[in-house]
Motif scaffolding. Sequence first.
Motif, PDB file in Angstrom:
ATOM      1  N   GLN A  44       0.824  -1.203   0.000  1.00 55.25           N
ATOM      2  CA  GLN A  44       0.000   0.000   0.000  1.00 55.25           C
ATOM      3  C   GLN A  44       0.861   1.257   0.000  1.00 55.25           C
ATOM      4  O   GLN A  44       0.549   2.239  -0.686  1.00 55.25           O
ATOM      5  N   ALA A  45       1.970   1.234   0.756  1.00 61.34           N
ATOM      6  CA  ALA A  45       2.848   2.405   0.816  1.00 61.34           C
ATOM      7  C   ALA A  45       3.478   2.691  -0.540  1.00 61.34           C
ATOM      8  O   ALA A  45       3.596   3.858  -0.952  1.00 61.34           O
ATOM      9  N   LEU A  46       3.878   1.648  -1.260  1.00 52.59           N
ATOM     10  CA  LEU A  46       4.533   1.838  -2.549  1.00 52.59           C
ATOM     11  C   LEU A  46       3.582   2.362  -3.616  1.00 52.59           C
ATOM     12  O   LEU A  46       4.017   2.890  -4.645  1.00 52.59           O
ATOM     13  N   LYS A  47       2.288   2.239  -3.367  1.00 49.62           N
ATOM     14  CA  LYS A  47       1.308   2.755  -4.327  1.00 49.62           C
ATOM     15  C   LYS A  47       1.012   4.233  -4.108  1.00 49.62           C
ATOM     16  O   LYS A  47       0.360   4.869  -4.937  1.00 49.62           O
ATOM     17  N   GLU A  48       1.484   4.779  -2.984  1.00 49.80           N
ATOM     18  CA  GLU A  48       1.232   6.181  -2.685  1.00 49.80           C
ATOM     19  C   GLU A  48       1.980   7.080  -3.674  1.00 49.80           C
ATOM     20  O   GLU A  48       3.043   6.720  -4.188  1.00 49.80           O
ATOM     21  N   ARG A  49       1.427   8.260  -3.920  1.00 53.01           N
ATOM     22  CA  ARG A  49       2.073   9.228  -4.796  1.00 53.01           C
ATOM     23  C   ARG A  49       3.303   9.807  -4.103  1.00 53.01           C
ATOM     24  O   ARG A  49       3.206  10.386  -3.019  1.00 53.01           O
ATOM     25  N   MET A  50       4.471   9.662  -4.742  1.00 55.65           N
ATOM     26  CA  MET A  50       5.718  10.175  -4.189  1.00 55.65           C
ATOM     27  C   MET A  50       6.558  10.749  -5.321  1.00 55.65           C
ATOM     28  O   MET A  50       7.199  10.010  -6.067  1.00 55.65           O
ATOM     29  N   THR A  51       6.529  12.060  -5.448  1.00 57.06           N
ATOM     30  CA  THR A  51       7.302  12.718  -6.502  1.00 57.06           C
ATOM     31  C   THR A  51       8.550  13.412  -5.965  1.00 57.06           C
ATOM     32  O   THR A  51       9.363  13.896  -6.740  1.00 57.06           O
ATOM     33  N   ASP A  52       8.672  13.493  -4.644  1.00 56.36           N
ATOM     34  CA  ASP A  52       9.880  14.068  -4.056  1.00 56.36           C
ATOM     35  C   ASP A  52      10.129  13.418  -2.700  1.00 56.36           C
ATOM     36  O   ASP A  52       9.332  12.622  -2.208  1.00 56.36           O
ATOM     37  N   ARG A  53      11.262  13.780  -2.090  1.00 62.53           N
ATOM     38  CA  ARG A  53      11.686  13.141  -0.850  1.00 62.53           C
ATOM     39  C   ARG A  53      10.741  13.448   0.305  1.00 62.53           C
ATOM     40  O   ARG A  53      10.482  12.594   1.163  1.00 62.53           O
ATOM     41  N   GLN A  54      10.196  14.664   0.365  1.00 59.70           N
ATOM     42  CA  GLN A  54       9.290  15.020   1.448  1.00 59.70           C
ATOM     43  C   GLN A  54       8.032  14.162   1.421  1.00 59.70           C
ATOM     44  O   GLN A  54       7.523  13.751   2.469  1.00 59.70           O
ATOM     45  N   GLN A  55       7.535  13.891   0.230  1.00 64.41           N
ATOM     46  CA  GLN A  55       6.364  13.013   0.119  1.00 64.41           C
ATOM     47  C   GLN A  55       6.715  11.596   0.555  1.00 64.41           C
ATOM     48  O   GLN A  55       5.894  10.904   1.168  1.00 64.41           O
ATOM     49  N   ALA A  56       7.940  11.171   0.268  1.00 63.49           N
ATOM     50  CA  ALA A  56       8.380   9.843   0.715  1.00 63.49           C
ATOM     51  C   ALA A  56       8.417   9.787   2.241  1.00 63.49           C
ATOM     52  O   ALA A  56       7.998   8.799   2.854  1.00 63.49           O
ATOM     53  N   TYR A  57       8.907  10.851   2.863  1.00 67.40           N
ATOM     54  CA  TYR A  57       8.922  10.896   4.327  1.00 67.40           C
ATOM     55  C   TYR A  57       7.502  10.827   4.885  1.00 67.40           C
ATOM     56  O   TYR A  57       7.249  10.144   5.890  1.00 67.40           O
ATOM     57  N   ASP A  58       6.579  11.525   4.241  1.00 68.10           N
ATOM     58  CA  ASP A  58       5.180  11.491   4.696  1.00 68.10           C
ATOM     59  C   ASP A  58       4.624  10.076   4.626  1.00 68.10           C
ATOM     60  O   ASP A  58       3.911   9.626   5.538  1.00 68.10           O
ATOM     61  N   VAL A  59       4.943   9.374   3.551  1.00 64.73           N
ATOM     62  CA  VAL A  59       4.467   7.999   3.377  1.00 64.73           C
ATOM     63  C   VAL A  59       5.084   7.094   4.441  1.00 64.73           C
ATOM     64  O   VAL A  59       4.406   6.237   5.024  1.00 64.73           O
ATOM     65  N   ILE A  60       6.376   7.282   4.722  1.00 65.92           N
ATOM     66  CA  ILE A  60       7.054   6.465   5.734  1.00 65.92           C
ATOM     67  C   ILE A  60       6.422   6.691   7.110  1.00 65.92           C
ATOM     68  O   ILE A  60       6.162   5.732   7.852  1.00 65.92           O
ATOM     69  N   GLU A  61       6.173   7.940   7.447  1.00 67.14           N
ATOM     70  CA  GLU A  61       5.564   8.235   8.745  1.00 67.14           C
ATOM     71  C   GLU A  61       4.162   7.644   8.849  1.00 67.14           C
ATOM     72  O   GLU A  61       3.755   7.150   9.908  1.00 67.14           O
ATOM     73  N   LYS A  62       3.423   7.665   7.749  1.00 66.70           N
ATOM     74  CA  LYS A  62       2.094   7.062   7.733  1.00 66.70           C
ATOM     75  C   LYS A  62       2.202   5.548   7.918  1.00 66.70           C
ATOM     76  O   LYS A  62       1.402   4.937   8.633  1.00 66.70           O
ATOM     77  N   MET A  63       3.212   4.942   7.294  1.00 68.92           N
ATOM     78  CA  MET A  63       3.425   3.503   7.416  1.00 68.92           C
ATOM     79  C   MET A  63       3.798   3.136   8.850  1.00 68.92           C
ATOM     80  O   MET A  63       3.260   2.179   9.426  1.00 68.92           O
ATOM     81  N   LEU A  64       4.698   3.898   9.451  1.00 68.50           N
ATOM     82  CA  LEU A  64       5.131   3.610  10.825  1.00 68.50           C
ATOM     83  C   LEU A  64       4.012   3.824  11.831  1.00 68.50           C
ATOM     84  O   LEU A  64       3.979   3.169  12.877  1.00 68.50           O
ATOM     85  N   ALA A  65       3.098   4.750  11.522  1.00 74.27           N
ATOM     86  CA  ALA A  65       1.984   5.025  12.440  1.00 74.27           C
ATOM     87  C   ALA A  65       1.112   3.788  12.631  1.00 74.27           C
ATOM     88  O   ALA A  65       0.418   3.672  13.656  1.00 74.27           O
ATOM     89  N   ARG A  66       1.143   2.868  11.675  1.00 76.92           N
ATOM     90  CA  ARG A  66       0.340   1.647  11.798  1.00 76.92           C
ATOM     91  C   ARG A  66       0.801   0.787  12.975  1.00 76.92           C
ATOM     92  O   ARG A  66       0.054  -0.064  13.457  1.00 76.92           O
ATOM     93  N   LEU A  67       2.033   1.004  13.430  1.00 80.56           N
ATOM     94  CA  LEU A  67       2.554   0.231  14.559  1.00 80.56           C
ATOM     95  C   LEU A  67       2.051   0.751  15.902  1.00 80.56           C
ATOM     96  O   LEU A  67       2.165   0.064  16.914  1.00 80.56           O
TER      97      LEU A  67
END
Length: 422
Positions: free
Chosen positions: A64-87
Amino acid sequence: MRQRAFWVGLIVVLQIVVGVFWWSPPALALTEEQKLVSEVWRIVNRSYVDDTFNHQNWWRVRQQALKERMTDRQQAYDVIEKMLARLDDPFTRLLRPQQYKTLQVSTSGELTGVGLQIAIDSETKNLEAIAPIAGTPAEFAGIQPKDLILNIDGVPTTQLTLEEAATRMRGPVGSHVVLRVQRHSDRQIKDLDLVRDRIAINPVYADLRTLDDKTDRQVGYIRLTQFSANATSEMTRALEDLEERGADAYVLDLRNNPGGLLQAGIEIARLWLEDRTIVYTVNRQAILGSFEATDSALTDDPLVVLVNQGTASASEILAGALQDNERATLVGARTFGKGLIQSLFDLSDNAGLAVTVARYETPSHKDINKLGITPDFEIEPEALTRDIVATSKDKSYQTAIDWLTRQGLVASTTSLPQAAKN
């Protein structure tokens, strides 16, 4: 004839399957942002203490994380934080490059800000103070352990991650930040205007004092405020100096010490203990490890340790080791209750990742996470201000001194003055 038809049909099916296999389009190469997400996912996958990942399908979380829109590094960080929040673990978190650099500085040198250690309560999601660092704007403003930080410069902290909140409190020396604080003691809400300053990491304060007016017996008072990279060397220097000056007993003050480096906690415990277990660690496979004290203790003089609700993490490891091994008597209030261990991982883009990799147990196998350590003798929690700490107005400190006086400096954990048993 029917058998031949069966084999022909099977061959046709196999040809179709093979044809589909060979004609499947090649997998698309991952972007740099997706590679970073995968890097974080892999570290958590192999290291996180809970192999159920908070009852999440961790593989599906990755997809699911890899399907997120990520066009720059900041968006990647947002996706990572969203992924970690699941824990649902505030201690497992992404440290963006500047945040990671600041964290590294805070455990080895100095930083600028207000000097407040913070955490997010995993149940209420409130941002709360663990403890102010001694001699900082946060301490001068009177912020106490368990106080809630409701907003920072008007921004509600419920909208911020732990690192975002910390970043907003940092800033240039002389600049202002307004914290809306709800007191833990009386629930009053106040706006505090703090002026940021340089926060020097000087973790040890030591002093030799006369125990009472009737004798020339001396007590070494040591306040340890943080387990930074230089904490062990500073503690060693302080102990050796006090021993040379004739200290007969010690009061070790761990109040409002929010922890820091695990290794520093282990090494400082070894200064007080000989041939004892300091702490047990339990990883995701429920494999038990331990850290042991050898024969390097610098003193066996009587010891009282002061703790309160701001005593957390590595401080609790030290306090628990001294209590369970009957090396010291603990006086004060129940400790914070952080029994989880994090490791820091360098990421490929200079960011960092903090991951909860184990939990710890005291030598008597007590799990203190969210429970804390109960002192041998409890004192009602009190506000610690610079003019009160380690004076006659400091109830916990005075109880420690009274006990050492009545025990005649005999190492015993059997009793305290009756007045302290309230």
